[in-house]
Design an enzyme around this catalytic site. Structure first.
Site, PDB file in Angstrom:
ATOM      1  N   ASP A 172       0.863  -1.186   0.000  1.00 52.24           N
ATOM      2  CA  ASP A 172       0.000   0.000   0.000  1.00 52.24           C
ATOM      3  C   ASP A 172       0.895   1.230   0.000  1.00 52.24           C
ATOM      4  O   ASP A 172       2.130   1.114  -0.002  1.00 52.24           O
ATOM      5  CB  ASP A 172      -0.952   0.000   1.200  1.00 52.24           C
ATOM      6  N   HIS A 192     -13.478  -1.592  -8.330  1.00 54.21           N
ATOM      7  CA  HIS A 192     -14.782  -0.942  -8.527  1.00 54.21           C
ATOM      8  C   HIS A 192     -14.714   0.556  -8.268  1.00 54.21           C
ATOM      9  O   HIS A 192     -15.609   1.302  -8.663  1.00 54.21           O
ATOM     10  CB  HIS A 192     -15.867  -1.613  -7.669  1.00 54.21           C
TER      11      HIS A 192
END
Length: 443
Positions: A297, A342
């Site tokens: 990350d 998404h």
């Protein structure tokens, strides 16, 4: 789903039958009857049979209301009611009316006004409107005092619900108001809609006071005066936890049951956008064959990882700073992207996937954990469910200019990345909002 031939009488009969069936099922299984009392049923048990009865009832109730209003009053009353129903909840949440009324007790308008720091005259107007929606109620025998209902008690008891309400009314709602403007500016007259996150309804709503447009994640990273650093991101994470609680299957259970991890043998897993390592802890505890687990990350997330992952686990679970738009240097047997794509339209989702193709050519596999939208929501058996699915898709459109993808949409995205990419498995876990989607290079 009710048909256009539904009548007042037929809908009323359906409501009577399904309401009785719902009450009987709850009683049979030992659950309290729903009520507006503060201690009324807070959340329906997530049982498939019960869900079907509820959806049938909700569809019939909604259509009965539409017929009872009629076309003229629907078009006249619904816009103003929707607008100020939302406004009232937003005010209640922002000024924490939930906490101004004690659970199990009551508070006068004057006491509430002191706690929320608003004039009593405003407090009276706000609460009188809210009570028409059964949010709070006048205290029995004491009309100048307010008590909780089951609806207002829920956010009073559950901070995650307050974060969910905050996100939808303070962030999503302004963007929703500006969606038509974003369509006019960036999509009208074109063959395809905009795929730029900085041209979404959300970004359009926030651009006026900025030097340049920003996407949702830029907004999340901005500090808020008077709030701790990272407050927006923390609140958003809490709202997503509230959303996850709507699933009948906990995320942890989906991770463990939705995919056959042991079949992989001893493997290295690379969790791209893995945040603070929560999923890493769940999976490595459940599956010893996941010998090495790399959480990737942005650098600023490492502090959260260090806080969450115990020292004695870090030989097996490690953190790597990584921007998923950049080349992937770490060799893994499995790459995971959980609820990442998404948030991005195809143009950018493809950019996230392309750096992984080289690794997939070497035999690695990609696992997405994402929703798979139905191909046509109008064909779903319940209109209420169709509205929920449509609203989730609109949420993606509003915030990111993205979408909730059907299986054909996922295949279309993969084709834009590399024609050899193939979906080799999708999970089917009843009650789960998300699915595993396994992707490999076609042999």
């Amino acid at each position: 789903m009710a048909s256009q031939s539904s009548s007042l009488k037929s809908l009323a009969e359906t409501i009577s039958q399904t309401a009785n069936a719902l009450a009987a099922k709850l009683e049979q299984d030992g659950f309290p009857a729903p009520s507006f009392a503060e201690d009324g049923l807070a959340d329906y048990p997530k049982m498939p049979e019960l869900m079907g009865i509820r959806m049938t009832l909700l569809d019939a109730v909604a259509d009965l209301q539409r017929l009872a209003l009629g076309p003229m009053d629907s078009n006249f009353l619904v816009p103003i009611l929707l607008n100020y129903d939302a406004t009232a909840i937003d005010i209640l949440n922002q000024f924490d009316f939930w906490g101004a009324v004690p659970l199990g007790g009551s508070a006068t308008y004057a006491e509430i006004a002191t706690k929320v720091n608003l004039p009593e005259s405003l407090v009276r107007r706000i609460l009188k409107y809210a009570t028409t929606n059964r949010i709070f109620a006048s205290a029995p025998g004491a009309p100048d005092s307010i008590v909780h209902t089951s609806i207002s008690a829920a956010p009073a008891k559950n901070p995650l619900l307050r974060s969910w309400i905050r996100h939808n009314f303070e962030e999503a709602r302004p963007g929703a108001v500006h969606m038509p403007e974003s369509f006019r500016k960036f999509s009208a007259g074109k063959d395809q809609p905009s795929e730029e996150p900085t041209e979404s309804g959300f970004s359009t709503a926030n651009v006026d006071h900025l030097d340049k447009p920003e996407n949702f994640w830029d907004y999340m990273a901005r500090d808020v005066e008077g709030k701790p650093k990272g407050w927006r991101a923390d609140e958003f994470a809490a709202s997503m936890k509230a959303a996850a609680s709507a699933s009948a299957i906990k995320v942890e259970d989906l991770l463990k049951t939705g995919y056959d991890w042991p079949k992989l043998g001893d493997v290295t897993v690379v969790d791209i956008g893995g945040s603070g390592g929560h999923d890493a802890l769940v999976l490595t505890e459940a599956f010893p064959n996941l010998k090495k687990y790399v959480v990737q990350d942005l650098p600023e997330v490492e502090a959260s990882f260090t806080e969450r992952v115990p020292e004695d686990q870090r030989a097996r679970i490690s953190f790597e700073p990584h921007d998923f738009f950049k080349p992937q240097q770490t060799k893994g047997d499995v790459y995971i992207l959980k609820t990442i794509l998404h948030d991005w339209p195809d143009k950018y989702a493809a950019q996230i996937l392309r750096p992984l193709v080289t690794h997939l050519e070497s035999g690695s596999r990609l696992l997405l954990v994402e929703a798979i939208a139905p191909p046509d929501i109008t064909q779903l058996p319940f209109n209420t469910l169709a509205r929920m699915m449509g609203a989730a898709d609109f949420q993606m459109l509003n915030a990111f200019n993205s979408l909730e993808r059907s299986i054909d949409d996922w295949k279309g995205l993969l084709a834009k990345v590399d024609g050899r990419l193939e979906i080799t498995y999708t999970s089917q876990v009843p009650g789960s909002l998300h699915n595993f989607i396994e992707i490999q290079i076609r042999a």
